[in-house]
Scaffold this motif. Structure first.
Motif, PDB file in Angstrom:
ATOM      1  N   PRO A  89      -2.766  10.562   1.054  1.00  0.00           N
ATOM      2  CA  PRO A  89      -2.761  10.195   2.473  1.00  0.00           C
ATOM      3  C   PRO A  89      -1.337   9.880   2.931  1.00  0.00           C
ATOM      4  O   PRO A  89      -0.417   9.800   2.106  1.00  0.00           O
ATOM      5  N   PRO A  90      -1.150   9.682   4.230  1.00  0.00           N
ATOM      6  CA  PRO A  90       0.178   9.251   4.681  1.00  0.00           C
ATOM      7  C   PRO A  90       0.506   7.875   4.096  1.00  0.00           C
ATOM      8  O   PRO A  90      -0.388   7.097   3.780  1.00  0.00           O
ATOM      9  N   ASP A  91       1.778   7.604   3.947  1.00  0.00           N
ATOM     10  CA  ASP A  91       2.177   6.358   3.287  1.00  0.00           C
ATOM     11  C   ASP A  91       2.437   5.231   4.274  1.00  0.00           C
ATOM     12  O   ASP A  91       3.241   4.336   3.998  1.00  0.00           O
ATOM     13  N   ASN A  92       1.738   5.214   5.394  1.00  0.00           N
ATOM     14  CA  ASN A  92       1.904   4.144   6.383  1.00  0.00           C
ATOM     15  C   ASN A  92       1.660   2.784   5.736  1.00  0.00           C
ATOM     16  O   ASN A  92       0.599   2.537   5.190  1.00  0.00           O
ATOM     17  N   GLY A  93       2.644   1.930   5.798  1.00  0.00           N
ATOM     18  CA  GLY A  93       2.516   0.586   5.261  1.00  0.00           C
ATOM     19  C   GLY A  93       2.814   0.469   3.787  1.00  0.00           C
ATOM     20  O   GLY A  93       2.851  -0.635   3.250  1.00  0.00           O
ATOM     21  N   LEU A  94       3.007   1.574   3.116  1.00  0.00           N
ATOM     22  CA  LEU A  94       3.254   1.525   1.675  1.00  0.00           C
ATOM     23  C   LEU A  94       4.701   1.869   1.319  1.00  0.00           C
ATOM     24  O   LEU A  94       4.987   2.292   0.210  1.00  0.00           O
ATOM     25  N   GLU A  95       5.596   1.673   2.273  1.00  0.00           N
ATOM     26  CA  GLU A  95       6.994   2.017   2.049  1.00  0.00           C
ATOM     27  C   GLU A  95       7.607   1.207   0.912  1.00  0.00           C
ATOM     28  O   GLU A  95       8.517   1.677   0.222  1.00  0.00           O
ATOM     29  N   LEU A  96       7.121  -0.004   0.707  1.00  0.00           N
ATOM     30  CA  LEU A  96       7.611  -0.817  -0.406  1.00  0.00           C
ATOM     31  C   LEU A  96       7.366  -0.093  -1.727  1.00  0.00           C
ATOM     32  O   LEU A  96       8.202  -0.122  -2.634  1.00  0.00           O
ATOM     33  N   LEU A  97       6.240   0.581  -1.838  1.00  0.00           N
ATOM     34  CA  LEU A  97       5.905   1.305  -3.067  1.00  0.00           C
ATOM     35  C   LEU A  97       6.601   2.657  -3.128  1.00  0.00           C
ATOM     36  O   LEU A  97       7.114   3.053  -4.176  1.00  0.00           O
ATOM     37  N   THR A  98       6.593   3.371  -2.005  1.00  0.00           N
ATOM     38  CA  THR A  98       7.125   4.740  -2.020  1.00  0.00           C
ATOM     39  C   THR A  98       8.645   4.790  -2.112  1.00  0.00           C
ATOM     40  O   THR A  98       9.193   5.866  -2.334  1.00  0.00           O
ATOM     41  N   GLN A  99       9.320   3.667  -1.969  1.00  0.00           N
ATOM     42  CA  GLN A  99      10.772   3.682  -2.194  1.00  0.00           C
ATOM     43  C   GLN A  99      11.084   3.833  -3.676  1.00  0.00           C
ATOM     44  O   GLN A  99      12.190   4.226  -4.045  1.00  0.00           O
ATOM     45  N   PHE A 100      10.121   3.514  -4.540  1.00  0.00           N
ATOM     46  CA  PHE A 100      10.311   3.651  -5.983  1.00  0.00           C
ATOM     47  C   PHE A 100       9.821   5.005  -6.488  1.00  0.00           C
ATOM     48  O   PHE A 100      10.447   5.616  -7.341  1.00  0.00           O
ATOM     49  N   CYS A 101       8.656   5.450  -5.995  1.00  0.00           N
ATOM     50  CA  CYS A 101       8.117   6.761  -6.354  1.00  0.00           C
ATOM     51  C   CYS A 101       6.991   7.105  -5.383  1.00  0.00           C
ATOM     52  O   CYS A 101       6.507   6.243  -4.647  1.00  0.00           O
ATOM     53  N   GLY A 102       6.567   8.350  -5.406  1.00  0.00           N
ATOM     54  CA  GLY A 102       5.574   8.830  -4.452  1.00  0.00           C
ATOM     55  C   GLY A 102       4.171   8.296  -4.737  1.00  0.00           C
ATOM     56  O   GLY A 102       3.890   7.735  -5.802  1.00  0.00           O
ATOM     57  N   LEU A 103       3.287   8.514  -3.772  1.00  0.00           N
ATOM     58  CA  LEU A 103       1.909   8.046  -3.918  1.00  0.00           C
ATOM     59  C   LEU A 103       1.180   8.746  -5.059  1.00  0.00           C
ATOM     60  O   LEU A 103       0.270   8.178  -5.650  1.00  0.00           O
ATOM     61  N   ARG A 104       1.584   9.975  -5.364  1.00  0.00           N
ATOM     62  CA  ARG A 104       0.963  10.658  -6.506  1.00  0.00           C
ATOM     63  C   ARG A 104       1.239   9.905  -7.808  1.00  0.00           C
ATOM     64  O   ARG A 104       0.395   9.862  -8.690  1.00  0.00           O
ATOM     65  N   HIS A 105       2.405   9.305  -7.913  1.00  0.00           N
ATOM     66  CA  HIS A 105       2.707   8.507  -9.103  1.00  0.00           C
ATOM     67  C   HIS A 105       1.948   7.184  -9.084  1.00  0.00           C
ATOM     68  O   HIS A 105       1.484   6.716 -10.120  1.00  0.00           O
ATOM     69  N   TRP A 106       1.838   6.583  -7.913  1.00  0.00           N
ATOM     70  CA  TRP A 106       1.096   5.326  -7.796  1.00  0.00           C
ATOM     71  C   TRP A 106      -0.389   5.543  -8.037  1.00  0.00           C
ATOM     72  O   TRP A 106      -1.114   4.598  -8.364  1.00  0.00           O
ATOM     73  N   ALA A 107      -0.840   6.774  -7.889  1.00  0.00           N
ATOM     74  CA  ALA A 107      -2.247   7.077  -8.167  1.00  0.00           C
ATOM     75  C   ALA A 107      -2.601   6.737  -9.613  1.00  0.00           C
ATOM     76  O   ALA A 107      -3.723   6.313  -9.902  1.00  0.00           O
ATOM     77  N   TRP A 108      -1.630   6.906 -10.486  1.00  0.00           N
ATOM     78  CA  TRP A 108      -1.896   6.625 -11.898  1.00  0.00           C
ATOM     79  C   TRP A 108      -2.129   5.143 -12.164  1.00  0.00           C
ATOM     80  O   TRP A 108      -2.781   4.784 -13.146  1.00  0.00           O
ATOM     81  N   LEU A 109      -1.632   4.274 -11.304  1.00  0.00           N
ATOM     82  CA  LEU A 109      -1.965   2.849 -11.419  1.00  0.00           C
ATOM     83  C   LEU A 109      -3.459   2.654 -11.213  1.00  0.00           C
ATOM     84  O   LEU A 109      -4.117   1.945 -11.979  1.00  0.00           O
ATOM     85  N   TRP A 110      -3.999   3.288 -10.164  1.00  0.00           N
ATOM     86  CA  TRP A 110      -5.437   3.188  -9.892  1.00  0.00           C
ATOM     87  C   TRP A 110      -6.256   3.828 -11.014  1.00  0.00           C
ATOM     88  O   TRP A 110      -7.267   3.263 -11.451  1.00  0.00           O
ATOM     89  N   ILE A 111      -5.830   4.986 -11.477  1.00  0.00           N
ATOM     90  CA  ILE A 111      -6.585   5.700 -12.515  1.00  0.00           C
ATOM     91  C   ILE A 111      -6.577   4.916 -13.815  1.00  0.00           C
ATOM     92  O   ILE A 111      -7.633   4.713 -14.443  1.00  0.00           O
ATOM     93  N   THR A 112      -5.421   4.444 -14.225  1.00  0.00           N
ATOM     94  CA  THR A 112      -5.327   3.677 -15.476  1.00  0.00           C
ATOM     95  C   THR A 112      -6.132   2.386 -15.389  1.00  0.00           C
ATOM     96  O   THR A 112      -6.881   2.049 -16.314  1.00  0.00           O
ATOM     97  N   ALA A 113      -5.989   1.677 -14.282  1.00  0.00           N
ATOM     98  CA  ALA A 113      -6.754   0.439 -14.109  1.00  0.00           C
ATOM     99  C   ALA A 113      -8.247   0.730 -14.080  1.00  0.00           C
ATOM    100  O   ALA A 113      -9.045  -0.027 -14.650  1.00  0.00           O
ATOM    101  N   GLY A 114      -8.641   1.825 -13.451  1.00  0.00           N
ATOM    102  CA  GLY A 114     -10.055   2.189 -13.407  1.00  0.00           C
ATOM    103  C   GLY A 114     -10.610   2.514 -14.778  1.00  0.00           C
ATOM    104  O   GLY A 114     -11.721   2.106 -15.124  1.00  0.00           O
ATOM    105  N   LEU A 115      -9.836   3.229 -15.578  1.00  0.00           N
ATOM    106  CA  LEU A 115     -10.305   3.568 -16.926  1.00  0.00           C
ATOM    107  C   LEU A 115     -10.406   2.320 -17.809  1.00  0.00           C
ATOM    108  O   LEU A 115     -11.392   2.145 -18.537  1.00  0.00           O
TER     109      LEU A 115
END
Length: 146
Positions: free
Chosen positions: A39-65
């Motif tokens: 999705p668009p990164d509205n409001g997530l600029e703090l995160l996307t300055q380090f890496c893209g949302l595709r990389h942050w997706a792995w936080l959700w996936i790893t935590a979910g597993l």
């Protein structure tokens, strides 16, 4: 046959395990959705300055597993699952709150409160719920009248 298998799984997991399994599947699917169609990164600029949302997706996936696999652990050993479940929504809530404070995304305050209540609050509450809050009824003894 399916009902019997579902009852057996519910009995093996218990209330806390079922909750962790549901959370784990949900968080994993949410992370995969960021990989498939970010999705668009509205409001997530703090995160996307380090890496893209595709990389942050792995936080959700790893935590979910981790959360999903913790459903199969004994009560008391499932704390890692609850902690893993807390991590992604906490990170997202912080990012949205930061976006409000910096003026980048005014709607972020509502999203941060949503993550704090419907995710973090519910997970913290569920972590404190005992597996069996009501003791089983005493069994009557044979041969003795009450």
């Amino acid at each position: 046959m399916r009902c019997r298998a579902a009852r057996r799984l519910y009995k093996a997991l218990g209330r806390r395990g079922v909750f962790l399994l549901i959370l784990g599947v949900g968080k994993t699917c949410w992370g995969v959705s960021f990989l498939v169609d970010p999705p668009p990164d509205n409001g997530l600029e703090l995160l996307t300055q380090f890496c893209g949302l595709r990389h942050w997706a792995w936080l959700w996936i790893t935590a979910g597993l981790i959360t999903g696999f913790s459903a199969f652990l004994q009560i008391g050993r499932d704390k890692l699952g609850f902690r893993a479940a807390l991590t992604p929504p906490a990170v997202w809530a912080i990012a949205y709150a930061y976006a409000v404070l910096t003026g980048e995304y005014s709607r972020g305050g509502f999203v941060a409160i949503w993550y704090l209540t419907s995710h973090i609050g519910v997970i913290c509450w569920a972590a404190t719920v005992p597996e069996y809050s009501v003791p089983p009824a005493p069994r009557p003894r044979r041969g003795k009248a009450p």
